[in-house]
Enzyme design. Structure first.
Site, PDB file in Angstrom:
ATOM      1  CG  ASP A 219      12.538  -9.154  51.265  1.00 53.09           C
ATOM      2  OD1 ASP A 219      11.690  -9.648  51.550  1.00 53.09           O
ATOM      3  OD2 ASP A 219      13.371 -10.508  51.390  1.00 53.09           O
ATOM      4  CG  HIS A 242      10.915 -10.215  47.262  1.00 50.46           C
ATOM      5  ND1 HIS A 242      11.568 -10.577  48.403  1.00 50.46           N
ATOM      6  CD2 HIS A 242      11.920 -10.078  46.536  1.00 50.46           C
ATOM      7  CE1 HIS A 242      12.312 -11.366  47.932  1.00 50.46           C
ATOM      8  NE2 HIS A 242      12.993 -11.255  46.759  1.00 50.46           N
TER       9      HIS A 242
END
Length: 334
Positions: A219, A242
């Protein structure tokens, strides 16, 4: 404040916290002296709490030593206020219990502490592979999040240095309601497909710095929630993951603005995003994000280098309402 001045200020902060001149070291507390066994199987929760309780009660600077070995721990609170500066020297490896029914929202929770140092080159292993199949938060908002590895809530004047966090069940490091914390030479890793394994998440906090660190997760490498002021991120290697994200913002009514973010000399490689600002499309109130500065950012094989998303929807069902984000003084340069 320029980068060089920020580094000097943070260096002085670490010098003071480390107790070079303002605190007298009163004792060293080895967790093995309180019954801990580094065999990777014995539950050491009570032994760690006992060592912390004794050290927290003394005047001056107290050092808790976690020597070589693998120490299994269930959910544990290291709670203050303490009577002096607390130092946790982590040399061995801490292993999170895989019994999910024992957890609430955290694994290791540092709370209400003024003056904290964690260092030593040790590892915090969340053993997340056993828990990731139970993460349903990508499918529905009505889910129970898995426990976060390291939580710092209402902590002031802390230096976290030269430790590793691997394979957490949920967020690796979460900072909430805290001030004046530095994270330096941190290594964070989880597989690129591990769900919600944010590296460092910061919310409702001020004067937080992350530097000289390597973060690769499933993430956001670093995510910034509402209510943050004066954050500094420099010399961070990010990927997979991310990217570096502000948000998501606007989930709850009454969220506070994000003001003052400086990101410099970072390298993002193989990430889905580079620099992202995201606000929920169902935001119930107006938010302001201002005084952001991004400089000398290198991106390699990044799918979305820069995103400002005011219609962010983390699940399949988001109400279709307008969002209100006032973005002021955003500066991006090479």
């Amino acid at each position: 404040m320029g980068l060089e001045l920020r580094i000097i200020v943070i260096g002085l902060l670490f010098f003071i916290i480390s107790g070079a001149s303002v605190a007298i070291t009163v004792g060293v507390y080895n967790v093995k002296d309180y019954g801990a066994a580094g065999d990777g199987q014995t539950d050491n929760t009570k032994a760690f709490v006992a060592a912390w309780s004794v050290a927290c009660a003394v005047q001056g600077k107290a050092t808790i030593v976690i020597p070589e070995g693998a120490y299994l721990l269930g959910p544990t609170i290291f709670k203050g206020p303490c009577n002096g500066i607390m130092v946790m020297q982590v040399i061995g490896q801490l292993l999170a219990s895989t019994h999910l029914e024992a957890y609430n929202q955290y694994w290791l929770h540092f709370q209400y502490i003024n003056g904290l140092v964690i260092s030593g080159g040790g590892r915090f292993n969340g053993q997340g592979a056993s828990a990731w199949p139970y993460n349903q938060c990508k499918k529905t908002q009505d889910c129970k999040p898995l426990p976060m590895n390291l939580v710092f809530s209402f902590v002031m004047n802390a230096a976290i240095k030269s430790i590793s966090s691997i394979d957490n069940m949920f967020f690796h490091i979460h900072i909430f309601g805290s001030r004046n914390i530095t994270f330096d030479s941190i290594k964070i890793s989880a597989p690129g497909d591990s769900p919600n394994t944010d590296g460092i998440h910061i919310a409702n906090s001020a004067n937080i710095q992350v530097s000289n660190s390597v973060i690769g997760t499933g993430d956001d490498c670093i995510s910034i929630g509402p209510g943050c002021t004066n954050l500094t991120i420099f010399r961070v290697l990010c990927g997979p993951g991310h990217g570096i994200s502000i948000g998501s913002l606007g989930k709850n009514a009454g969220e506070k603005d994000v003001i003052g973010l400086y990101v410099s000399k970072c390298n993002l490689t193989g990430t889905t995003n580079g620099l992202r600002i995201k606000t929920l499309q169902s935001s119930p109130s107006t938010l302001k994000a201002s005084h952001f500065r991004f400089e000398q950012i290198i991106m390699n094989n990044v799918y979305n280098p820069i995103i400002i998303d005011q219609n962010y929807c983390p699940s399949a069902n988001c109400p279709k309402r307008y969002t209100s984000l006032l973005l002021l003084q955003l500066h991006i340069s090479s």
